[in-house]
Design an enzyme around this catalytic site. Structure first.
Site, PDB file in Angstrom:
ATOM      1  CG  HIS A   6      -1.915  -1.088   1.270  1.00 54.46           C
ATOM      2  ND1 HIS A   6      -2.937  -1.206   0.362  1.00 54.46           N
ATOM      3  CD2 HIS A   6      -2.032  -2.133   2.112  1.00 54.46           C
ATOM      4  CE1 HIS A   6      -3.661  -2.276   0.646  1.00 54.46           C
ATOM      5  NE2 HIS A   6      -3.117  -2.871   1.693  1.00 54.46           N
TER       6      HIS A   6
ATOM      7  CD  GLU B  36      -4.238  -9.791   3.835  1.00 52.18           C
ATOM      8  OE1 GLU B  36      -4.360  -8.797   4.575  1.00 52.18           O
ATOM      9  OE2 GLU B  36      -3.303  -9.903   3.026  1.00 52.18           O
TER      10      GLU B  36
ATOM     11  CG  ASP C 257      -7.404  -6.778   3.450  1.00 52.08           C
ATOM     12  OD1 ASP C 257      -8.097  -6.236   2.577  1.00 52.08           O
ATOM     13  OD2 ASP C 257      -6.218  -6.491   3.651  1.00 52.08           O
TER      14      ASP C 257
END
Length: 250
Positions: A44, A148, A174
């Site tokens: 990210h 996740e 997530d």
């Protein structure tokens, strides 16, 4: 802490931070503050290849264990390790096959098929080479895989059978989104899955880690058995800044 055994020790909880912005100064601060590791977020975060190497170099300079959460690019694991990262976090590992692919990419032969070169930073630009270097690298690399999704949970028994995994990291945000609770990671169904992950990992003798946004969520993770807690650095700094402004405006 300076090796992967320290990250999952039963003697103390390892605390670190996810960092997704280029800031060598903040890396230094983490070390001076007493953090055990830092995870450069290449999933990210906003890092170029050069940025990533410079951040790893900074961590090495202040004796802070450097890890990289890799991106989905096929070469991401190779590049992180070649640049000198001491380990990797791999997102979205949903099956035994996914886990096997991680080990294949992270380890040199005969354990995996990571491409061999001795000219990169991890091999001290050619000062390290040969069988001893390859074997030592395989022994030293820390591998954390992220569970996740509900699919990953359903496949956890097979995933835990894959040799070479050092840590199961629960991607709570997530996971809750995947289960249909995007704004409620504390939903009983989500928490029930989390507890079962802990139980199954304990049975397999594999440590579990979690993300934290503040001291309260970090302590919650520790209380349920986390051996490894990673603070989201940008969120923590942002919240501290907001709290200062709010308090001074009273």
């Amino acid at each position: 802490m300076n090796n992967k055994a320290d990250l999952t020790s039963n003697e103390k909880i390892a605390h670190g931070m996810f960092l997704g912005v280029y800031s060598p100064a903040l890396v230094e601060m983490c070390s001076y503050a007493g953090f055990d590791f830092i995870i450069f977020d290449n999933e990210h975060g906003a890092f170029s290849d050069r940025d990533l190497e410079e951040m790893i170099r900074t961590a090495d300079a202040v004796d802070l264990l450097s890890l990289v959460r890799v991106s989905y690019d096929e070469s991401s694991i190779q590049k992180a390790l070649d640049r000198g990262a001491k380990g990797i976090h791999v997102p979205m590992v949903n099956s035994k096959l996914d886990a096997l692919k991680v080990i294949q990419k992270a380890m040199y032969p005969p354990l995996g098929n990571r491409g061999v070169a001795y000219s990169h930073r991890a091999a001290k630009y050619g000062q390290l080479s040969g069988r001893q270097y390859l074997q030592q690298s395989n022994e030293d690399i820390f591998v954390a895989i992220h569970l996740e999704t509900y699919e990953a949970f359903k496949n956890i028994d097979e995933i835990l059978q894959v040799p070479g995994i050092d840590l199961i990291f629960i991607g709570l945000t997530d996971l809750s989104v995947d289960m249909g609770y995007p704004n409620n990671s504390n939903h009983p169904e989500v928490q029930a899955v989390v507890e079962q992950i802990y139980q199954k990992a304990k049975q397999a003798n594999i440590a579990v880690g979690e993300v934290a946004s503040n001291e309260e969520t970090a302590q919650k993770a520790v209380d349920r058995g986390a051996k490894y807690v990673a603070l989201v650095g940008v969120n923590y700094v942002m919240n501290a800044l907001k709290k200062y402004v709010q308090n001074m405006a009273k």
